[in-house]
Write a protein that holds these residues in place. Structure first.
Motif, PDB file in Angstrom:
ATOM      1  N   ARG A  54      17.572   0.301   2.360  1.00  0.00           N
ATOM      2  CA  ARG A  54      18.266   1.092   1.843  1.00  0.00           C
ATOM      3  C   ARG A  54      17.635   2.363   2.077  1.00  0.00           C
ATOM      4  NH1 ARG A  54      20.516  -3.093   2.083  1.00  0.00           N
ATOM      5  NH2 ARG A  54      21.531  -4.340   0.437  1.00  0.00           N
ATOM      6  N   ASP A  55      17.224   3.109   0.812  1.00  0.00           N
ATOM      7  CA  ASP A  55      16.477   4.446   1.178  1.00  0.00           C
ATOM      8  C   ASP A  55      15.000   4.436   0.959  1.00  0.00           C
ATOM      9  OD1 ASP A  55      19.074   5.695   1.214  1.00  0.00           O
ATOM     10  OD2 ASP A  55      19.372   5.741  -0.970  1.00  0.00           O
ATOM     11  N   ASN A  56      14.528   3.465   0.715  1.00  0.00           N
ATOM     12  CA  ASN A  56      13.070   3.257   0.612  1.00  0.00           C
ATOM     13  C   ASN A  56      12.393   2.185   1.340  1.00  0.00           C
ATOM     14  OD1 ASN A  56      10.573   2.763  -0.635  1.00  0.00           O
ATOM     15  ND2 ASN A  56      11.274   4.081  -2.585  1.00  0.00           N
ATOM     16  N   ILE A  57      11.325   2.640   2.422  1.00  0.00           N
ATOM     17  CA  ILE A  57      10.820   1.957   3.255  1.00  0.00           C
ATOM     18  C   ILE A  57       9.862   0.965   2.529  1.00  0.00           C
ATOM     19  CG2 ILE A  57       9.194   1.710   5.050  1.00  0.00           C
ATOM     20  CD1 ILE A  57      10.475   4.640   5.798  1.00  0.00           C
ATOM     21  N   GLU A  58       9.115   1.282   1.521  1.00  0.00           N
ATOM     22  CA  GLU A  58       8.131   0.668   0.914  1.00  0.00           C
ATOM     23  C   GLU A  58       8.807  -0.262   0.085  1.00  0.00           C
ATOM     24  OE1 GLU A  58       5.271   3.024  -1.462  1.00  0.00           O
ATOM     25  OE2 GLU A  58       5.757   4.698  -0.168  1.00  0.00           O
ATOM     26  N   THR A  59       9.960  -0.148  -0.552  1.00  0.00           N
ATOM     27  CA  THR A  59      10.654  -1.307  -1.181  1.00  0.00           C
ATOM     28  C   THR A  59      10.977  -2.446  -0.231  1.00  0.00           C
ATOM     29  OG1 THR A  59      11.322   0.283  -2.810  1.00  0.00           O
ATOM     30  CG2 THR A  59      12.746  -1.721  -2.893  1.00  0.00           C
ATOM     31  N   ALA A  60      11.606  -1.866   0.991  1.00  0.00           N
ATOM     32  CA  ALA A  60      12.011  -2.982   1.705  1.00  0.00           C
ATOM     33  C   ALA A  60      10.733  -3.773   2.088  1.00  0.00           C
ATOM     34  CB  ALA A  60      12.728  -2.323   2.817  1.00  0.00           C
ATOM     35  N   LEU A  61       9.658  -2.920   2.433  1.00  0.00           N
ATOM     36  CA  LEU A  61       8.536  -3.749   3.039  1.00  0.00           C
ATOM     37  C   LEU A  61       7.802  -4.725   1.814  1.00  0.00           C
ATOM     38  CD1 LEU A  61       6.434  -0.862   4.737  1.00  0.00           C
ATOM     39  CD2 LEU A  61       7.468  -2.956   5.899  1.00  0.00           C
ATOM     40  N   GLY A  62       8.044  -4.398   0.624  1.00  0.00           N
ATOM     41  CA  GLY A  62       7.461  -4.920  -0.491  1.00  0.00           C
ATOM     42  C   GLY A  62       8.336  -6.276  -0.654  1.00  0.00           C
ATOM     43  N   THR A  63       9.721  -5.987  -0.309  1.00  0.00           N
ATOM     44  CA  THR A  63      10.418  -7.429  -0.813  1.00  0.00           C
ATOM     45  C   THR A  63      10.062  -8.105   0.267  1.00  0.00           C
ATOM     46  OG1 THR A  63      12.331  -5.847  -1.719  1.00  0.00           O
ATOM     47  CG2 THR A  63      12.998  -8.059  -0.639  1.00  0.00           C
ATOM     48  N   VAL A  64      10.051  -7.940   1.669  1.00  0.00           N
ATOM     49  CA  VAL A  64       9.892  -8.875   2.765  1.00  0.00           C
ATOM     50  C   VAL A  64       8.462  -9.343   2.699  1.00  0.00           C
ATOM     51  CG1 VAL A  64       9.480  -9.068   5.159  1.00  0.00           C
ATOM     52  CG2 VAL A  64      11.441  -7.557   4.419  1.00  0.00           C
ATOM     53  N   ASN A  65       7.285  -8.561   2.357  1.00  0.00           N
ATOM     54  CA  ASN A  65       6.126  -9.209   2.048  1.00  0.00           C
ATOM     55  C   ASN A  65       6.145 -10.206   0.848  1.00  0.00           C
ATOM     56  OD1 ASN A  65       5.526  -7.887   4.288  1.00  0.00           O
ATOM     57  ND2 ASN A  65       4.617  -6.160   3.362  1.00  0.00           N
ATOM     58  N   THR A  66       6.604  -9.749  -0.252  1.00  0.00           N
ATOM     59  CA  THR A  66       6.746 -10.687  -1.086  1.00  0.00           C
ATOM     60  C   THR A  66       7.278 -11.965  -0.832  1.00  0.00           C
ATOM     61  OG1 THR A  66       6.583  -8.774  -2.846  1.00  0.00           O
ATOM     62  CG2 THR A  66       7.431 -10.929  -3.730  1.00  0.00           C
ATOM     63  N   ALA A  68       7.472 -13.351   2.111  1.00  0.00           N
ATOM     64  CA  ALA A  68       6.532 -14.174   3.067  1.00  0.00           C
ATOM     65  C   ALA A  68       5.185 -14.493   2.270  1.00  0.00           C
ATOM     66  CB  ALA A  68       6.291 -12.941   4.043  1.00  0.00           C
ATOM     67  N   GLY A  69       5.079 -14.045   0.925  1.00  0.00           N
ATOM     68  CA  GLY A  69       3.631 -14.445   0.500  1.00  0.00           C
ATOM     69  C   GLY A  69       2.416 -13.830   0.970  1.00  0.00           C
ATOM     70  N   THR A  70       2.507 -12.845   1.745  1.00  0.00           N
ATOM     71  CA  THR A  70       1.508 -11.947   2.419  1.00  0.00           C
ATOM     72  C   THR A  70       1.911 -10.404   2.345  1.00  0.00           C
ATOM     73  OG1 THR A  70       0.038 -11.631   4.055  1.00  0.00           O
ATOM     74  CG2 THR A  70       2.297 -12.157   4.591  1.00  0.00           C
ATOM     75  N   PRO A  71       0.597  -9.606   1.896  1.00  0.00           N
ATOM     76  CA  PRO A  71       1.061  -8.107   1.717  1.00  0.00           C
ATOM     77  C   PRO A  71       0.968  -7.486   3.131  1.00  0.00           C
ATOM     78  CG  PRO A  71      -1.351  -8.676   1.521  1.00  0.00           C
ATOM     79  CD  PRO A  71      -0.726 -10.039   1.673  1.00  0.00           C
ATOM     80  N   ASP A  72       0.959  -8.148   4.250  1.00  0.00           N
ATOM     81  CA  ASP A  72       1.154  -7.427   5.446  1.00  0.00           C
ATOM     82  C   ASP A  72       1.874  -8.207   6.486  1.00  0.00           C
ATOM     83  OD1 ASP A  72      -0.912  -9.397   6.118  1.00  0.00           O
ATOM     84  OD2 ASP A  72      -2.331  -8.022   6.790  1.00  0.00           O
TER      85      ASP A  72
END
Length: 132
Positions: A54-66, A68-72
């Motif tokens: 949406r407007d926040n890259i960190e939130t999108a990364l956090g959602t995908v990484n969560t 996926a079960g891995t922080p990166d």
């Protein structure tokens, strides 16, 4: 590579700007390129990033990484790569984004650009406001 993420997140605009050059290429070639942009472990993770952004890259990364079960699983990084094939298209709000293969050859670190064993990742290229 996760440590690179914090210093590069502000460069999301570079994803579109730097990767636009990829969209203009008639066919993938073997010319290495350097970009600051998104890389994900899987095609599905890159597709999911597009859908949750949406407007926040960190939130999108956090959602995908969560999920996926891995922080990166997905991150924004500066890396050297050879472009590969378009593997899918994702449509969101009338905009089509291609998911492409990228063979990463080097990553930026605090010590400069470091060569790595080539590895296949996935990135995104905004293609425009056309519907797939």
């Amino acid at each position: 590579m996760r440590s690179l993420c914090g210093s590069i997140l502000a460069g999301l605009a570079l994803i579109a700007t730097a990767n636009v050059a990829l969209a203009e290429q008639p066919a993938p070639d073997q010319t290495p390129r350097l970009v600051s942009g998104l890389i994900c472990d899987t095609r599905e993770q890159a597709e999911r990033f597009v859908l949750v952004l949406r407007d926040n890259i960190e939130t999108a990364l956090g959602t995908v990484n969560t999920e996926a079960g891995t922080p990166d699983a997905c991150m924004v990084a500066t890396y050297g790569f050879v472009p590969g094939q378009i593997v899918s298209e994702v449509e969101r709000n009338g905009t089509v984004v291609d998911v492409i293969e990228v063979r990463v050859l080097a990553v930026a670190t605090t010590n400069g650009l470091q060569m790595i064993e080539p590895k296949l990742y996935y990135s995104i290229v905004r293609t425009g406001d056309r519907v797939a």
